[in-house]
Design a protein around this motif. Structure first.
Motif, PDB file in Angstrom:
ATOM      1  N   ALA A  42       0.834  -1.205   0.000  1.00 20.46           N
ATOM      2  CA  ALA A  42       0.000   0.000   0.000  1.00 20.46           C
ATOM      3  C   ALA A  42       0.868   1.254   0.000  1.00 20.46           C
ATOM      4  CB  ALA A  42      -0.917  -0.006   1.220  1.00 20.46           C
ATOM      5  N   ASP A  43       0.612   2.142  -0.955  1.00 15.85           N
ATOM      6  CA  ASP A  43       1.387   3.382  -1.048  1.00 15.85           C
ATOM      7  C   ASP A  43       0.735   4.451  -0.180  1.00 15.85           C
ATOM      8  OD1 ASP A  43      -0.833   3.363  -2.675  1.00 15.85           O
ATOM      9  OD2 ASP A  43       0.050   4.652  -4.212  1.00 15.85           O
ATOM     10  N   VAL A  44       0.875   4.283   1.128  1.00 17.70           N
ATOM     11  CA  VAL A  44       0.292   5.219   2.097  1.00 17.70           C
ATOM     12  C   VAL A  44       1.388   5.669   3.057  1.00 17.70           C
ATOM     13  CG1 VAL A  44      -2.015   4.197   1.974  1.00 17.70           C
ATOM     14  CG2 VAL A  44      -0.365   3.331   3.658  1.00 17.70           C
ATOM     15  N   PRO A  45       1.217   6.847   3.671  1.00 18.44           N
ATOM     16  CA  PRO A  45       2.179   7.272   4.689  1.00 18.44           C
ATOM     17  C   PRO A  45       2.199   6.278   5.845  1.00 18.44           C
ATOM     18  CG  PRO A  45       0.771   9.097   4.032  1.00 18.44           C
ATOM     19  CD  PRO A  45       0.177   7.860   3.429  1.00 18.44           C
ATOM     20  N   ARG A  46       3.354   6.043   6.401  1.00 18.00           N
ATOM     21  CA  ARG A  46       3.490   5.118   7.519  1.00 18.00           C
ATOM     22  C   ARG A  46       3.502   5.900   8.825  1.00 18.00           C
ATOM     23  NH1 ARG A  46       2.943  -0.328   5.787  1.00 18.00           N
ATOM     24  NH2 ARG A  46       2.529   0.190   3.601  1.00 18.00           N
ATOM     25  N   PRO A  47       2.872   5.375   9.870  1.00 19.06           N
ATOM     26  CA  PRO A  47       2.889   6.074  11.162  1.00 19.06           C
ATOM     27  C   PRO A  47       4.303   6.224  11.694  1.00 19.06           C
ATOM     28  CG  PRO A  47       1.302   4.261  11.149  1.00 19.06           C
ATOM     29  CD  PRO A  47       2.140   4.107   9.930  1.00 19.06           C
ATOM     30  N   ALA A  48       4.485   7.190  12.579  1.00 16.74           N
ATOM     31  CA  ALA A  48       5.794   7.388  13.207  1.00 16.74           C
ATOM     32  C   ALA A  48       6.224   6.100  13.887  1.00 16.74           C
ATOM     33  CB  ALA A  48       5.715   8.522  14.224  1.00 16.74           C
ATOM     34  N   GLY A  49       7.455   5.718  13.631  1.00 16.70           N
ATOM     35  CA  GLY A  49       7.988   4.516  14.254  1.00 16.70           C
ATOM     36  C   GLY A  49       7.778   3.254  13.458  1.00 16.70           C
ATOM     37  N   ALA A  50       7.013   3.312  12.365  1.00 17.88           N
ATOM     38  CA  ALA A  50       6.763   2.132  11.539  1.00 17.88           C
ATOM     39  C   ALA A  50       7.707   2.121  10.352  1.00 17.88           C
ATOM     40  CB  ALA A  50       5.319   2.124  11.053  1.00 17.88           C
ATOM     41  N   ALA A  51       8.324   0.990  10.097  1.00 22.90           N
ATOM     42  CA  ALA A  51       9.227   0.856   8.956  1.00 22.90           C
ATOM     43  C   ALA A  51       8.438   0.954   7.658  1.00 22.90           C
ATOM     44  CB  ALA A  51       9.953  -0.484   9.031  1.00 22.90           C
ATOM     45  N   PRO A  52       9.085   1.354   6.543  1.00 20.36           N
ATOM     46  CA  PRO A  52       8.383   1.494   5.266  1.00 20.36           C
ATOM     47  C   PRO A  52       7.690   0.211   4.807  1.00 20.36           C
ATOM     48  CG  PRO A  52      10.532   2.554   5.158  1.00 20.36           C
ATOM     49  CD  PRO A  52      10.492   1.799   6.456  1.00 20.36           C
ATOM     50  N   ASP A  53       8.240  -0.944   5.177  1.00 21.74           N
ATOM     51  CA  ASP A  53       7.651  -2.214   4.750  1.00 21.74           C
ATOM     52  C   ASP A  53       6.878  -2.901   5.868  1.00 21.74           C
ATOM     53  OD1 ASP A  53       9.817  -2.814   6.337  1.00 21.74           O
ATOM     54  OD2 ASP A  53      10.607  -4.386   5.022  1.00 21.74           O
ATOM     55  N   ALA A  54       6.521  -2.158   6.910  1.00 25.49           N
ATOM     56  CA  ALA A  54       5.819  -2.749   8.050  1.00 25.49           C
ATOM     57  C   ALA A  54       4.379  -3.089   7.692  1.00 25.49           C
ATOM     58  CB  ALA A  54       5.845  -1.800   9.243  1.00 25.49           C
ATOM     59  N   VAL A  55       3.901  -4.200   8.233  1.00 24.66           N
ATOM     60  CA  VAL A  55       2.474  -4.515   8.189  1.00 24.66           C
ATOM     61  C   VAL A  55       1.803  -3.739   9.313  1.00 24.66           C
ATOM     62  CG1 VAL A  55       0.738  -6.326   8.439  1.00 24.66           C
ATOM     63  CG2 VAL A  55       2.869  -6.800   7.212  1.00 24.66           C
ATOM     64  N   LEU A  56       0.820  -2.913   8.969  1.00 22.25           N
ATOM     65  CA  LEU A  56       0.130  -2.078   9.954  1.00 22.25           C
ATOM     66  C   LEU A  56      -1.148  -2.770  10.409  1.00 22.25           C
ATOM     67  CD1 LEU A  56       0.363   1.392   8.127  1.00 22.25           C
ATOM     68  CD2 LEU A  56       2.085   0.266   9.576  1.00 22.25           C
ATOM     69  N   GLY A  57      -1.363  -2.797  11.721  1.00 16.97           N
ATOM     70  CA  GLY A  57      -2.552  -3.437  12.267  1.00 16.97           C
ATOM     71  C   GLY A  57      -3.459  -2.452  12.986  1.00 16.97           C
ATOM     72  N   PHE A  58      -4.748  -2.498  12.655  1.00 22.15           N
ATOM     73  CA  PHE A  58      -5.730  -1.612  13.271  1.00 22.15           C
ATOM     74  C   PHE A  58      -6.876  -2.440  13.843  1.00 22.15           C
ATOM     75  CE2 PHE A  58      -3.722   0.718   9.836  1.00 22.15           C
ATOM     76  CZ  PHE A  58      -3.473   1.976  10.370  1.00 22.15           C
ATOM     77  N   ASN A  59      -7.485  -1.921  14.892  1.00 22.77           N
ATOM     78  CA  ASN A  59      -8.744  -2.466  15.382  1.00 22.77           C
ATOM     79  C   ASN A  59      -9.817  -1.421  15.113  1.00 22.77           C
ATOM     80  OD1 ASN A  59     -11.050  -2.971  17.040  1.00 22.77           O
ATOM     81  ND2 ASN A  59      -9.843  -4.329  18.321  1.00 22.77           N
ATOM     82  N   THR A  60     -10.671  -1.680  14.113  1.00 23.92           N
ATOM     83  CA  THR A  60     -11.759  -0.747  13.806  1.00 23.92           C
ATOM     84  C   THR A  60     -13.072  -1.182  14.442  1.00 23.92           C
ATOM     85  OG1 THR A  60     -12.455  -1.799  11.722  1.00 23.92           O
ATOM     86  CG2 THR A  60     -10.638  -0.212  11.604  1.00 23.92           C
ATOM     87  N   ASP A  61     -13.085  -2.352  15.094  1.00 23.79           N
ATOM     88  CA  ASP A  61     -14.311  -2.816  15.751  1.00 23.79           C
ATOM     89  C   ASP A  61     -14.720  -1.883  16.890  1.00 23.79           C
ATOM     90  OD1 ASP A  61     -14.715  -5.025  14.128  1.00 23.79           O
ATOM     91  OD2 ASP A  61     -13.619  -6.392  15.441  1.00 23.79           O
ATOM     92  N   VAL A  62     -13.740  -1.389  17.653  1.00 18.58           N
ATOM     93  CA  VAL A  62     -14.054  -0.505  18.775  1.00 18.58           C
ATOM     94  C   VAL A  62     -14.791   0.737  18.276  1.00 18.58           C
ATOM     95  CG1 VAL A  62     -13.129   0.912  20.642  1.00 18.58           C
ATOM     96  CG2 VAL A  62     -12.095  -1.319  20.141  1.00 18.58           C
ATOM     97  N   GLY A  63     -14.207   1.405  17.291  1.00 20.89           N
ATOM     98  CA  GLY A  63     -14.846   2.597  16.743  1.00 20.89           C
ATOM     99  C   GLY A  63     -16.183   2.285  16.101  1.00 20.89           C
TER     100      GLY A  63
END
Length: 284
Positions: free
Chosen positions: A94-115
């Protein structure tokens, strides 16, 4: 190659409405992305994930894979860290900005169930609850507990078939500053302002257990939506709210994540996107 493939993974998965929801969103956004439905078992999860190529942008993850997805994430948002559950993976393609502290090739994990739970309850005029009962002790129950905290709850009761299964939830409650207690099905129940049922769709409780929950629970928010009414909802005394709203709102947050790399900033045309997704979900 531009990453354009997404999917929802789970086991079972044939019932998932995610392809309709996400297809409507990307059509409204003018994005030629595909969104598939793929059955993936817990045992196969790591191997299938490792085999994805750069065309894959992200994954929605449902039962029973949310804890596996949490472990596969190199970076996690705050709700995912609290719950130990991830239902949204943004992949290196995914060509998206990465959060601070995340490597460019990091798999990003979110929990959207709470929201999703918080927004669905807001749609029903429920913006606060001092005491909440959570029925069930799985990954979605953890999200319900964090949602209860965001609603201002000070006390949470957790109803579980096996008390030992509720221990991780008790730990989450402690970290959130909530007083908590574990209750048994069929045992005495204190009154609660709101009940959130996080049992799988199709679960049938003994009538006596369902009636005891209904007598003590205030409004019911049931994360299940098919079949509806659920068995518990059919026995409920107060309002019983199905999980369609949670499904819709958590998917909107997933679209944010897949398109921008964040769940925090609304899409430029989010009202139109949400309306298209709602129409796809409700069939109108």
């Amino acid at each position: 190659m531009t990453a354009t493939r997404l999917a929802v993974w789970g086991d079972p998965i044939a019932h998932s409405r995610s392809p309709q929801l996400h297809g409507a969103a990307y059509g409204e956004l003018g994005l030629d992305w595909t969104f598939e439905r793929v059955r993936v078992s817990e045992d196969a999860f790591d191997g299938v994930l490792a085999g994805l190529d750069a065309s894959w942008r992200g994954l929605a993850v449902t039962m029973p894979l949310k804890e596996r997805a949490w472990r596969a994430s190199a970076w996690r948002d705050g709700r995912a860290e609290l719950t130990g559950a991830v239902n949204t993976l943004v992949l290196p393609g995914a060509d998206v900005p990465r959060p601070a502290g995340a490597a460019p090739d990091a798999v990003l994990g979110f929990n959207t169930d709470v929201g999703g739970i918080v927004a669905a309850l807001a749609d029903e005029g429920i913006a606060e609850a001092a005491s909440v009962r959570i029925v069930g002790a799985g990954a979605t129950s953890a999200s319900a507990l964090v949602a209860a905290s965001e609603l201002g709850a000070r006390r949470a009761a957790i109803v579980a078939r096996r008390p030992e299964r509720a221990r991780p939830l008790v730990d989450i409650a402690r970290r959130l500053g909530l007083a908590s207690e574990v209750e048994a099905f069929g045992g005495p129940l204190a009154a609660a302002d709101l009940t959130i049922c996080a049992l799988p769709g199709g679960t049938i409780l003994p009538d006596a257990h369902a009636d005891a929950l209904a007598a003590a629970g205030g409004p019911l928010f049931d994360v299940a939506y098919h079949p509806w009414p659920s068995h518990l909802a059919s026995r409920w005394v107060d309002r019983a709210i199905p999980g369609h709203g949670m499904l819709l709102h958590q998917a909107v947050l997933q679209v944010r994540a897949f398109t921008t790399g964040s769940v925090d900033a609304p899409l430029a045309s989010e009202d139109d996107v949400r309306a298209a997704m709602r129409s796809a979900l409700m069939g109108d």
